[in-house]
Motif scaffolding. Sequence first.
Motif, PDB file in Angstrom:
ATOM      1  N   HIS A 104      -5.132   0.102  -9.733  1.00 30.08           N
ATOM      2  CA  HIS A 104      -6.544   0.474  -9.618  1.00 30.08           C
ATOM      3  C   HIS A 104      -6.717   1.981  -9.676  1.00 30.08           C
ATOM      4  O   HIS A 104      -5.763   2.743  -9.524  1.00 30.08           O
ATOM      5  CB  HIS A 104      -7.122  -0.040  -8.298  1.00 30.08           C
ATOM      6  N   ASP A 106      -9.104   4.635  -7.503  1.00 31.48           N
ATOM      7  CA  ASP A 106      -9.795   4.491  -6.219  1.00 31.48           C
ATOM      8  C   ASP A 106     -11.315   4.483  -6.369  1.00 31.48           C
ATOM      9  O   ASP A 106     -11.902   5.362  -7.008  1.00 31.48           O
ATOM     10  CB  ASP A 106      -9.364   5.604  -5.253  1.00 31.48           C
ATOM     11  N   HIS A 264      -3.057   3.589 -10.041  1.00 27.67           N
ATOM     12  CA  HIS A 264      -1.898   3.551  -9.147  1.00 27.67           C
ATOM     13  C   HIS A 264      -1.849   2.230  -8.401  1.00 27.67           C
ATOM     14  O   HIS A 264      -2.834   1.482  -8.394  1.00 27.67           O
ATOM     15  CB  HIS A 264      -1.957   4.718  -8.145  1.00 27.67           C
ATOM     16  N   ARG A 280      -4.632   9.091   4.650  1.00 24.21           N
ATOM     17  CA  ARG A 280      -5.308   9.268   3.361  1.00 24.21           C
ATOM     18  C   ARG A 280      -6.641   9.991   3.510  1.00 24.21           C
ATOM     19  O   ARG A 280      -7.456   9.638   4.357  1.00 24.21           O
ATOM     20  CB  ARG A 280      -5.556   7.904   2.717  1.00 24.21           C
TER      21      ARG A 280
HETATM   22 FE   LIG Z   1      -5.694   3.380  -3.992  1.00 23.73          FE
END
Ligand SMILES: [Fe+2]
Length: 297
Positions: A104, A106, A264, A280
């Motif tokens: 995907h 993000d 990724h 993240r």
């Molecule tokens: Fe991701």
Amino acid sequence: MIKITPISKVMGAEITGISLVGTTDEDTKSCLRKALLDYQVLVIREQNLTPELQVNFSCIWGKLETPSNIKYTTKETSKVMILSNEIRPDGSAVGVVDGGDFWHSDSSHIEVPSMITILQSVQNPKRGGDTEFCNMTAVYESLPNDLKMKIEGHYGIHHVSKVKNKRVTISPDRPGAKDFYENQAKMRPAVIQPLVLTHPETRQKSLYCSPRFTIGIQGMSEEEADPILDALFARITDRNRSFHYRHKYKENDLVLWDNRCVCHRAVGGYGLPDIRRMHRTVVAGISAYTTRIHSPI
Ligand SMILES: [Fe+2]
């Protein structure tokens, strides 16, 4: 002295000789910005940023997104999301357990998708836990001309809910995931994104769709769209790995990538009692790449 070294033939660079604690000076910022455009993925070694310091560094790239699932953010700041397979004694998850298990880009499922994602490696499992990256500019350039013509000017339909996507499955390891995705299927709209995205800074064209979020093509029936999507996804997931860089984390790696030209996925391959924990932060896109809300499907 900042040192930039290509990390694979396909994409990615290793950055050493830099500390991101404290203020990042303008020369360093422009050096990193150029490196990200040149290499798409940066691996900055030997950083051990607290959540607050990670936010400070992340802000040099733009405005940060606030994670949608606030219960998985750090106690220090709600801008940092925890990705972790750790489960508390009461059965609740410390962070997002199955984040990113399919290819995907993000947040392509929202109106203004994420621009840059930044992961601080906090705890690495003894084995597994790699992230794979796919160079979507190279994927686009590899497409046969007839396929390029079929997708030029067309829009993919993106949705966040896994229950709307026949190409993915819901991880049994994540508590409450099925209810979460069923709720999202009802509450969240689909959006459309161009299948061919021109990078706003480099002006290079990339394929912009993914098995995780792209569930159709606007204006095409399922029978018409499926063979096209299957052909595109076969390139992204190509087992020959001709477009891939697989990152194996070292202690204190800080990794960032440009979602406008990179897909990724989290490879997995680890399990309790071995713990993988990442922090993240996500830099929001600064404008829609022509996205529009799709009518309900
Ligand atoms: Fe991701």
